[in-house]
Write a protein that holds these residues in place. Sequence first.
Motif, PDB file in Angstrom:
ATOM      1  N   GLN A  41      -3.131  -8.118   0.761  1.00 23.50           N
ATOM      2  CA  GLN A  41      -2.645  -7.213  -0.284  1.00 23.50           C
ATOM      3  C   GLN A  41      -2.677  -7.902  -1.640  1.00 23.50           C
ATOM      4  N   GLN A  45      -4.796  -6.700  -4.738  1.00 18.38           N
ATOM      5  CA  GLN A  45      -4.153  -6.433  -6.023  1.00 18.38           C
ATOM      6  C   GLN A  45      -4.796  -7.246  -7.135  1.00 18.38           C
ATOM      7  N   GLU A 232      -7.916   0.690  -4.000  1.00 15.27           N
ATOM      8  CA  GLU A 232      -6.647   1.411  -3.859  1.00 15.27           C
ATOM      9  C   GLU A 232      -6.499   1.964  -2.451  1.00 15.27           C
ATOM     10  N   LYS A 235      -5.642  -0.956  -0.335  1.00  9.43           N
ATOM     11  CA  LYS A 235      -4.253  -1.356  -0.563  1.00  9.43           C
ATOM     12  C   LYS A 235      -3.301  -0.436   0.187  1.00  9.43           C
ATOM     13  N   GLU A 239      -0.745  -1.455   3.121  1.00 17.91           N
ATOM     14  CA  GLU A 239       0.693  -1.201   3.028  1.00 17.91           C
ATOM     15  C   GLU A 239       1.197  -0.479   4.273  1.00 17.91           C
TER      16      GLU A 239
END
Length: 414
Positions: A41, A45, A232, A235, A239
């Motif tokens: 992650q 990012q 995105e 990500k 998550e």
Amino acid sequence: MTLAVAAVVSAASFSPNLANAVSNQEIQQKKNEISNIKSKQSSVQKQMNEADQKIKHLQAEQDKLTQEIKKLDMAVSETSGKIHEKSQQIEETKQNIEVLKQQIAEVQARIEKRNELLKQRVRSLQESGGVISYLDVLLGAQSFSDFIDRISAVTTIFEADKQIIKEQEADKALKKEKEKELTTNLANLERDLKELEQLKQTLNVQISQKEKLMKNLEHQEEELHEEKLALEEEKELLEKQEAAMRSQLQQLIERQKAERARQNTTSNSSSSGAGNVPPITNGAFMRPANGPVTSEFGPRWGKFHYGIDIGKRGSSAPIVAAADGYVFRSYYSDTYGNVVFITHVIDGQLYTTVYAHLESRLVGEGQTVSKGQMIGYMGNTGRSTAAHLHFELHRGPWNAAKSNAVNPRNYINF
């Protein structure tokens, strides 16, 4: 025979739990997986941040190019205006040339007429046998009045010849001047027009190049936006994956707590020291050991005592974890003796508990423990004058200055 049957029944009743027992290795493996996900992650990012920076840079370059193209467009527009103006001037000059040509033609006609007149005079002189002698004309007068008339006539002829020559020279000079003026003006206009056309072509080439570069930058920005969208998505996936792993980890910890609670119950019921294990109580923390408080939190012997001491009662004094937590240190210290450090997170707040001077330690570093789980036995190791438990509670991480130490009585009913 009865004891043997009971043992068989007991083993049969616990064998499924043992088969499904959760090990610390499984929990640690799950934590490692979560850590790897967090690392991914972080990497994603970082890539997203880099993509944002690149997009901002490209947008800045596009803004710069837009301004440059705008300036070039204005320059082309201005140059086009000048070209149009010069073209009009050339047309006007060409019209003036036609007028001048007419004027030159008229001057040329006058020159030719005078030339013809002068030729006639020359022929008259040749026919008369030479140059007219103005003195012969004057001396040939018959009277004074005739003499005066002859002087007037000679003067008139002389002035007429002189004027003709003067006008002839003037017209020739005018013709030459007009022709030169026309030639210069026309050449200058043609030169200016050519330079403006070249400038316009150069500006159009620059605009074409910058528009091509602009399209390239827009294409790069579009690719970066697509890359960011993919990041995105990744990500979001990471998550959700992390959330799922944390749920699995929590389930493993809960299963382990339940298994250890059953094991502790079984162990305590069969142990001669079962009465010495403190009961699990409500609240965030519980007593870590049974026994009398022999020293309080606060000033002691000229120094500050950062914990509470619990004295030993009986031959065996079990020590338990004051709350659910994670053993991050379990070792022998010169001062603490056998000591266990446990970290806890309760309602989002980090706490640290310390269990010192143990006779023996039953838990190792990296192990998860549950509230009331046995972690060792009370002893007299390290800098200790009698068997007791030195118990510390820190609101936050432990540090050598013990600046986060708090009075355990504020959290536990001793």
